[in-house]
Design an enzyme around this catalytic site. Structure first.
Site, short mmCIF file in Angstrom:
data_model
loop_
_atom_site.label_atom_id
_atom_site.label_comp_id
_atom_site.label_asym_id
_atom_site.label_seq_id
_atom_site.Cartn_x
_atom_site.Cartn_y
_atom_site.Cartn_z
N GLU A 84 0.85 -1.20 0.00
CA GLU A 84 0.00 0.00 0.00
C GLU A 84 0.88 1.25 0.00
O GLU A 84 1.79 1.37 0.82
CB GLU A 84 -0.91 0.00 1.23
CG GLU A 84 -1.85 -1.20 1.33
CD GLU A 84 -2.95 -1.20 0.27
OE1 GLU A 84 -3.14 -0.16 -0.41
OE2 GLU A 84 -3.61 -2.25 0.10
N CYS A 148 -6.86 -1.49 8.81
CA CYS A 148 -5.59 -1.50 8.09
C CYS A 148 -5.20 -0.08 7.69
O CYS A 148 -4.10 0.40 7.99
CB CYS A 148 -5.68 -2.37 6.84
SG CYS A 148 -5.86 -4.12 7.21
N HIS A 167 -0.66 -5.87 2.48
CA HIS A 167 -1.83 -6.76 2.58
C HIS A 167 -1.43 -8.15 2.08
O HIS A 167 -0.78 -8.27 1.03
CB HIS A 167 -2.99 -6.24 1.72
CG HIS A 167 -3.95 -5.41 2.50
ND1 HIS A 167 -4.27 -4.10 2.18
CD2 HIS A 167 -4.69 -5.71 3.60
CE1 HIS A 167 -5.15 -3.64 3.05
NE2 HIS A 167 -5.43 -4.60 3.92
#
Length: 208
Positions: A84, A148, A167
């Site tokens: 991410e 998250c 992830h």
């Protein structure tokens, strides 16, 4: 003699259909592998609770003074190990394990909408994918507006962008915990390498 670098890697506890959270299982496997002699690896399990994140993260940053904090979470939709690039401040409406969500729907009132990691995830992704690891890595710019994303934004804020979020898919879909740990190890070592190369360069953390 250079002082050892400290890296914190966290996984999440159980939630929803994830009675066993692949992220914490993978992080425990990573702890067994280690990150080499020059890196002091600390791992921690983060409960899926907004308020705990708000108190736990500052203490982790303060206690260990890490060069890098990497949070790992599970995504039922993921089929690759997904890096991410940024964390988001607003849109937190899903209830956590305590059936709580922030009244303001945001992570930090008055904070920027989005904070980017100082690490260029595309570069990390390319390097790991070309290393013949046998685990596919991809990049995303939306960590999902749940714990998250919330955790990532908080760490990016606390660490001036020296954070990353990864992830992972659920166990066996398609990777084992050992596969995920090997991928995490490769990813974190590339991140450290990149941070070393970029020392002294200026970064813009906030999207304009």
């Amino acid at each position: 003699m250079d002082q050892k670098k400290t890296v914190i890697v966290t996984g999440f506890g159980p939630f929803g259909e994830h009675a066993v959270n692949a992220s914490w299982v993978a992080v425990q496997e990573l702890k067994k592998l280690g990150l080499g002699d020059e890196v002091n690896l600390c791992v921690a399990e983060v409960p899926v609770e907004y308020q705990t994140v708000q108190s736990l993260l500052p203490s982790l940053w303060k206690q260990h003074l890490p060069q890098l904090v990497v949070h790992v979470g599970v995504s039922g939709m993921a089929t690759t190990v997904t890096l991410e690039q940024c964390g988001h401040n607003q849109g937190y409406m899903r209830l956590d394990n305590c059936r709580f969500c922030p009244e303001s729907r945001c992570c930090m009132e008055g904070g920027p909408d989005c904070i980017r990691s100082v690490i260029d995830m595309d570069t990390v992704c390319k390097r790991v994918n070309s290393s013949g690891l046998g685990v596919s890595v991809s990049v995303s710019k939306d960590a999902g507006r749940y714990l998250c994303d919330y955790t990532y934004y908080t760490s990016l804020f606390l660490g001036d962008g020296r954070s990353a979020f990864v992830h992972v898919p659920p166990l066996g879909k398609p990777y084992s915990a050992e596969d995920l740990a090997r991928a995490l190890r490769a990813v974190v070592l590339e991140m450290l390498e990149l941070m070393e190369q970029n020392k002294g360069k200026k970064h813009c953390l906030h999207d304009q």
